[in-house]
Scaffold this active site. Structure first.
Site, PDB file in Angstrom:
ATOM      1  N   VAL A   1      -8.088  13.860  28.713  1.00 43.67           N
ATOM      2  CA  VAL A   1      -9.265  13.076  28.339  1.00 43.67           C
ATOM      3  C   VAL A   1     -10.487  13.533  29.136  1.00 43.67           C
ATOM      4  O   VAL A   1     -11.586  13.709  28.600  1.00 43.67           O
ATOM      5  CB  VAL A   1      -9.024  11.565  28.534  1.00 43.67           C
ATOM      6  N   CYS A   2     -10.278  13.746  30.433  1.00 45.03           N
ATOM      7  CA  CYS A   2     -11.389  14.171  31.301  1.00 45.03           C
ATOM      8  C   CYS A   2     -11.956  15.512  30.855  1.00 45.03           C
ATOM      9  O   CYS A   2     -13.172  15.736  30.897  1.00 45.03           O
ATOM     10  CB  CYS A   2     -10.915  14.265  32.745  1.00 45.03           C
ATOM     11  N   THR A   3     -11.080  16.410  30.425  1.00 45.51           N
ATOM     12  CA  THR A   3     -11.539  17.721  29.973  1.00 45.51           C
ATOM     13  C   THR A   3     -12.457  17.594  28.763  1.00 45.51           C
ATOM     14  O   THR A   3     -13.506  18.250  28.693  1.00 45.51           O
ATOM     15  CB  THR A   3     -10.334  18.617  29.643  1.00 45.51           C
TER      16      THR A   3
ATOM     17  N   LEU B   1     -15.952  15.983  30.078  1.00 44.51           N
ATOM     18  CA  LEU B   1     -16.843  16.875  30.819  1.00 44.51           C
ATOM     19  C   LEU B   1     -17.433  17.939  29.900  1.00 44.51           C
ATOM     20  O   LEU B   1     -18.605  18.316  30.043  1.00 44.51           O
ATOM     21  CB  LEU B   1     -16.106  17.518  31.988  1.00 44.51           C
TER      22      LEU B   1
END
Length: 227
Positions: A49-51, A54
């Site tokens: 999810v973070c990828t 960002l």
């Protein structure tokens, strides 16, 4: 580590700190300067999810820059980890991530800004120490916190919504207006209650009085943004 005497709220001055980032060391207030800033945290590098998040922020960064708004990320990982992960982010999203990411392995900034996850017991590192949640702080040039958003680790954010909030805040500050539900630049705005109706008629000749407390008006095209 600095103690935070009281919870951060809208209108609080953003606490200052010094930190290492992927773009070198910063003093946060110096980094803000005369700009708007979006400070946002993510739970951990090299996670799915973070990828996606960002990458989305990186692709939208030019739009934030047009509004005099800087982006700066943070997670409880090292600078080296961030640097390696940025390569994956750019490859997967087709972005060119340029904004700094704070390395906050010791949770110094995370604790200062109350970014720690108290809900998800699985959102912890190998030592069982909680990772950061998906926090967003929108801070104005006076170092005042204008918006606070918190998302659980399982839910990715909406970058367009963060940009929309910046547009709303800047438009409101410049023109003494507020924005209704689902507003985007170009839509009608609401005349601020502090502006008397007679004065509002002079400023906004196309103003429509729906109710004494609800007065709407279009902004001239040259007034649709704060820039």
């Amino acid at each position: 580590m600095a103690d935070r005497p009281e919870p951060l709220r809208l209108g609080s001055i953003a606490p200052n700190f010094k930190a290492e980032t992927t773009k070198g060391p910063i003093d946060f207030h110096e980094f803000i300067g005369d700009n708007w800033v979006v400070l946002f945290s993510h739970p951990e590098d090299f996670t799915p999810v973070c990828t996606t998040e960002l990458g989305a922020f990186a692709k939208l960064e030019p739009e934030f820059a047009k509004r005099g708004c800087k982006l700066i990320g943070l997670s409880a990982n090292t600078i080296d980890s961030h640097g390696d992960w940025i390569k994956d982010i750019n490859e997967i999203s087709g972005s060119n991530l340029q904004f700094p990411i704070i390395g906050d392995k010791n949770r110094q900034v995370a604790l200062l800004y109350d970014m720690i996850d108290h809900q998800d017991a699985t959102n912890v590192d190998s030592k069982g120490i909680a990772f950061t949640i998906r926090s967003v702080f929108i801070i104005d040039p006076k170092k005042t916190i204008r918006t606070i958003l918190s998302y659980p680790a399982s839910t990715g954010r909406n970058t367009a919504e963060v940009l929309r909030i910046v547009d709303s805040l800047q438009t409101g500050d410049k023109h003494k207006v507020t924005t209704p539900i689902n507003w985007v630049p170009g839509d009608d705005v609401i005349v601020h209650p502090s502006v008397k109706t007679e004065q509002a008629k002079e400023i906004w000749p196309d103003m429509k009085i729906v109710k004494p407390y609800l007065r709407v008006t279009p902004l001239p095209k040259d007034k649709t943004t704060a820039a």
